[in-house]
Motif scaffolding. Structure first.
Motif, PDB file in Angstrom:
ATOM      1  N   LEU A 240       0.855  -1.180   0.000  1.00 40.55           N
ATOM      2  CA  LEU A 240       0.000   0.000   0.000  1.00 40.55           C
ATOM      3  C   LEU A 240       0.893   1.233   0.000  1.00 40.55           C
ATOM      4  CD1 LEU A 240      -2.562  -1.030   2.769  1.00 40.55           C
ATOM      5  CD2 LEU A 240      -3.009  -0.955   0.307  1.00 40.55           C
ATOM      6  N   LYS A 241       0.440   2.290  -0.657  1.00 44.49           N
ATOM      7  CA  LYS A 241       1.201   3.535  -0.664  1.00 44.49           C
ATOM      8  C   LYS A 241       1.021   4.283   0.658  1.00 44.49           C
ATOM      9  CE  LYS A 241       1.176   4.287  -5.661  1.00 44.49           C
ATOM     10  NZ  LYS A 241       0.800   5.213  -6.760  1.00 44.49           N
ATOM     11  N   VAL A 242       1.994   5.121   0.949  1.00 49.37           N
ATOM     12  CA  VAL A 242       1.962   5.973   2.132  1.00 49.37           C
ATOM     13  C   VAL A 242       1.605   7.385   1.687  1.00 49.37           C
ATOM     14  CG1 VAL A 242       3.390   6.979   3.967  1.00 49.37           C
ATOM     15  CG2 VAL A 242       3.620   4.563   3.382  1.00 49.37           C
ATOM     16  N   PRO A 243       0.731   8.097   2.435  1.00 47.01           N
ATOM     17  CA  PRO A 243       0.351   9.453   2.024  1.00 47.01           C
ATOM     18  C   PRO A 243       1.556  10.356   1.790  1.00 47.01           C
ATOM     19  CG  PRO A 243      -1.036   8.715   3.827  1.00 47.01           C
ATOM     20  CD  PRO A 243       0.044   7.686   3.667  1.00 47.01           C
ATOM     21  N   GLU A 244       1.479  11.145   0.723  1.00 47.47           N
ATOM     22  CA  GLU A 244       2.483  12.163   0.389  1.00 47.47           C
ATOM     23  C   GLU A 244       3.862  11.572   0.132  1.00 47.47           C
ATOM     24  OE1 GLU A 244       2.394  15.205   3.335  1.00 47.47           O
ATOM     25  OE2 GLU A 244       0.235  15.554   3.143  1.00 47.47           O
ATOM     26  N   THR A 261      -5.067   4.786  11.212  1.00 51.77           N
ATOM     27  CA  THR A 261      -5.750   5.613  10.218  1.00 51.77           C
ATOM     28  C   THR A 261      -4.828   6.752   9.798  1.00 51.77           C
ATOM     29  OG1 THR A 261      -6.779   6.872  12.014  1.00 51.77           O
ATOM     30  CG2 THR A 261      -8.095   5.109  11.022  1.00 51.77           C
ATOM     31  N   GLY A 262      -4.906   7.088   8.527  1.00 50.28           N
ATOM     32  CA  GLY A 262      -4.099   8.187   8.011  1.00 50.28           C
ATOM     33  C   GLY A 262      -2.687   7.826   7.612  1.00 50.28           C
ATOM     34  N   THR A 263      -2.298   6.547   7.786  1.00 54.14           N
ATOM     35  CA  THR A 263      -0.908   6.174   7.495  1.00 54.14           C
ATOM     36  C   THR A 263      -0.736   5.442   6.176  1.00 54.14           C
ATOM     37  OG1 THR A 263      -1.064   4.086   8.724  1.00 54.14           O
ATOM     38  CG2 THR A 263      -0.387   6.053   9.966  1.00 54.14           C
ATOM     39  N   VAL A 264      -1.835   5.002   5.547  1.00 54.76           N
ATOM     40  CA  VAL A 264      -1.757   4.354   4.235  1.00 54.76           C
ATOM     41  C   VAL A 264      -2.855   4.911   3.332  1.00 54.76           C
ATOM     42  CG1 VAL A 264      -0.683   2.211   5.013  1.00 54.76           C
ATOM     43  CG2 VAL A 264      -3.182   2.424   5.063  1.00 54.76           C
ATOM     44  N   VAL A 265      -2.623   4.786   2.041  1.00 57.60           N
ATOM     45  CA  VAL A 265      -3.585   5.268   1.051  1.00 57.60           C
ATOM     46  C   VAL A 265      -4.552   4.144   0.708  1.00 57.60           C
ATOM     47  CG1 VAL A 265      -3.900   6.192  -1.272  1.00 57.60           C
ATOM     48  CG2 VAL A 265      -1.925   6.896   0.104  1.00 57.60           C
ATOM     49  N   LEU A 266      -5.850   4.388   0.864  1.00 62.44           N
ATOM     50  CA  LEU A 266      -6.861   3.376   0.574  1.00 62.44           C
ATOM     51  C   LEU A 266      -7.639   3.757  -0.694  1.00 62.44           C
ATOM     52  CD1 LEU A 266      -8.299   2.709   4.145  1.00 62.44           C
ATOM     53  CD2 LEU A 266      -6.451   1.540   2.958  1.00 62.44           C
TER      54      LEU A 266
END
Length: 266
Positions: A240-244, A261-266
């Protein structure tokens, strides 16, 4: 190999576990009880990687741990028949054995919660099972547990009675055939509680909703499902990608399956 033989793969064990019982608890949904030494190392939110007892199926199947009994050295797994591999699992009966790799994943962080804490559990469909052990362990500490469950229809409802032993349970169904009509958001938006922690597992749409709703919550967690190959973080088939970030990724099998929550891109 001796049936009780096991070896270490880093922190992961490979063990032949015994089938204690199996029961169909809803249409195409089965509860499988396994026994073995591996149970001593299991934690809420982890999963097992099961080898299909058929040489035609090379890849193992990841199944989350629903409940753990370290005294009896037994664990319960609840899964839905999704294809030929899980269909073979459904034919197993008492006395059969399974080649099991695990326990795998980081599990849920249940630390520092006590009788002063309030916790929200949110589960959807076949994502409900891993929340049962969470509810059991938190209830034993005196934590107030509120559970919201979402299913497609009445026939798909599982573990409502079991979870009700540990706190208040709300059930929603998409078609309104049982409980409250709609999805889990219908209940969650009206809850006034200030929850110290949130634990969730369900379909991608539900996980996106929980991720957005509790994005900045300091203790909100998502248990995610993904197709896996090796199950040990080597093949990068479940990233999974990480935000930013364009370069950093997280592996569901090794870095998850539980993420803040907020640590991976869904």
């Amino acid at each position: 190999m001796n049936p009780t033989c096991k070896k270490r793969l880093g922190a992961i064990r490979l063990e032949t576990m015994k089938v204690v019982a199996q029961e169909e608890i809803a249409p195409a949904i089965f509860e499988l009880v396994l026994e073995g030494e591996m149970v001593e190392a299991m934690r809420a939110g982890q999963f097992l990687h099961l080898r299909v007892p058929d040489d035609a199926h090379l890849l193992r199947r990841p199944i989350s741990i629903s409940s753990i009994d370290k005294v009896k050295k037994q664990c319960h797994l609840i899964y839905r028949i999704e294809g030929a591999g899980t269909a073979i699992f459904s034919t197993l009966s008492q006395g059969d054995t399974l080649d099991v790799m695990g326990p795998q994943g980081n599990g849920f962080d249940l630390s520092d919660l006590d009788e002063q804490s309030q916790v929200l559990l949110v589960g959807g469909g076949i994502g409900v099972p891993p929340l049962l052990e969470v509810a059991k362990e938190l209830h034993a500490r005196g934590v107030k547990v509120v559970t919201v469950l979402g299913f497609a229809t009445k026939d798909a409802v599982i573990l409502e009675t079991e979870l009700a032993q540990y706190g208040q349970v709300f059930v929603t169904t998409d078609d309104g055939s049982y409980g409250i009509k709609g999805n889990v958001s219908v209940v969650i938006k009206d809850l006034d509680n200030q929850f110290d922690a949130v634990y969730s597992c369900g379909a991608p749409g539900m996980m996106k909703y929980i991720n957005q709703t509790f994005y900045n919550h300091p203790r909100a967690y998502l248990s995610l499902e993904s197709r896996m190959a090796c199950g040990m973080g080597a093949c990068y088939a479940c990233v999974l990608k990480v935000p930013e970030s364009e370069t950093v990724s997280q592996r569901v099998c090794e870095d998850g399956p539980v993420f803040r929550t907020g640590t991976v891109v869904l």
